[in-house]
Design an enzyme around this catalytic site. Structure first.
Site, PDB file in Angstrom:
ATOM      1  N   TYR A   1       0.836  -1.215   0.000  1.00  0.00           N
ATOM      2  CA  TYR A   1       0.000   0.000   0.000  1.00  0.00           C
ATOM      3  C   TYR A   1       0.869   1.263   0.000  1.00  0.00           C
ATOM      4  O   TYR A   1       0.730   2.141  -0.858  1.00  0.00           O
ATOM      5  CB  TYR A   1      -0.915  -0.041   1.222  1.00  0.00           C
ATOM      6  CG  TYR A   1      -1.769   1.175   1.423  1.00  0.00           C
ATOM      7  CD1 TYR A   1      -2.783   1.503   0.524  1.00  0.00           C
ATOM      8  CD2 TYR A   1      -1.593   1.994   2.535  1.00  0.00           C
ATOM      9  CE1 TYR A   1      -3.587   2.608   0.717  1.00  0.00           C
ATOM     10  CE2 TYR A   1      -2.400   3.105   2.741  1.00  0.00           C
ATOM     11  CZ  TYR A   1      -3.391   3.402   1.831  1.00  0.00           C
ATOM     12  OH  TYR A   1      -4.180   4.507   2.034  1.00  0.00           O
TER      13      TYR A   1
ATOM     14  N   LYS B   1       2.171   4.067  -3.102  1.00  0.00           N
ATOM     15  CA  LYS B   1       2.098   5.530  -2.967  1.00  0.00           C
ATOM     16  C   LYS B   1       3.441   6.173  -3.328  1.00  0.00           C
ATOM     17  O   LYS B   1       3.486   7.205  -4.011  1.00  0.00           O
ATOM     18  CB  LYS B   1       1.717   5.919  -1.533  1.00  0.00           C
ATOM     19  CG  LYS B   1       0.263   5.712  -1.199  1.00  0.00           C
ATOM     20  CD  LYS B   1      -0.042   6.307   0.163  1.00  0.00           C
ATOM     21  CE  LYS B   1      -1.528   6.259   0.474  1.00  0.00           C
ATOM     22  NZ  LYS B   1      -1.848   6.952   1.740  1.00  0.00           N
TER      23      LYS B   1
END
Length: 237
Positions: free
Chosen positions: A2, A6
């Site tokens: 995750y 980013k």
């Protein structure tokens, strides 16, 4: 993955935006609002909410976190205000500017601290389970990740064997009752496994994000705008 995704996204933006003015806002764990549209507002049921609710229902006996580690959360309305203020800036072309919207740098909340807040809340507003009375809240002793992993692994094996043994038992009302209890226990273990897997890295790492750049932007607000558009996380109680 995750957070890694980013980071990759930021690199792509910086690479493709070499001839543009670029600002990147990095929020911490975004939680319910401080003021707007009203205190406590949040849309959806994610982030810390499932864990908080599981504790209130008595389904989260421990958490593999260091009690004195910082859990960096920030109210969603402060993030919105920060983004709006960043949109009004003019960074130099080809030099991206970064803003951290977080609380851990100057107003840290520890895992022990949030545990005490959550426990106090459910002591005052306990779940009512009907004939079974109020939920008994677990007391966390912070044993660390390894002991919790051993308990989880043992519970998973025990649940698997119990399910297998039950499959050979004659069908009866008692068998169905045992099966329901086993399903509930298995679901509880599965919930713990899923969320410890999701949040495990966050519970075991010590990361500190400074927000000097964001604070400087906040201090540049016109005095007349501060009451409505403030985003200084140090004011959160």
């Amino acid at each position: 993955v995750y957070t890694f995704a980013k980071a990759m996204g930021e690199r792509i933006v910086a690479d493709l935006g070499r001839d543009m003015r670029i600002s990147i806002v990095r929020p911490a764990i975004v939680e319910s609002s401080l003021r707007h549209p009203y205190p406590g507002w949040i849309e959806g049921f994610k982030m810390a909410e499932p864990i908080i609710l599981a504790y209130g229902k008595g389904d989260l006996p421990e958490l593999p976190a260091s009690p004195d580690s910082v859990i960096d959360i920030v109210p969603c309305d402060l993030v919105v205000n920060c983004i709006l203020a960043v949109c009004a800036t003019e960074p130099q072309i080809g030099r991206p500017e970064f803003y951290h919207a977080n609380s851990g740098a100057r107003n840290p909340l520890t895992f022990r601290g949030i545990y005490m807040h959550v426990r106090r809340y459910f002591m005052e507003h306990p779940f009512d389970r009907g004939n079974r009375g109020q939920t008994k809240l677990p007391i966390w002793n912070w044993p660390g990740a390894a002991p919790i992993e051993r308990v989880l692994a043992t519970s998973e094996v025990a649940s698997k064997w119990a399910d297998r043994v039950l499959s050979f038992a004659p069908r009866s009302r008692r068998t169905r009752s045992i099966a329901r209890s086993l399903d509930k226990a298995s679901g509880r273990v599965g919930f713990l496994r899923r969320y410890i897997t999701i949040y495990g890295e966050y519970l075991r790492t010590e990361l500190h994000f400074v927000d000097d750049h964001t604070l400087a932007l906040h201090r540049s607000l016109h005095p007349d705008d501060v009451s409505t558009w403030a985003f200084d996380s140090a004011e959160v109680d």
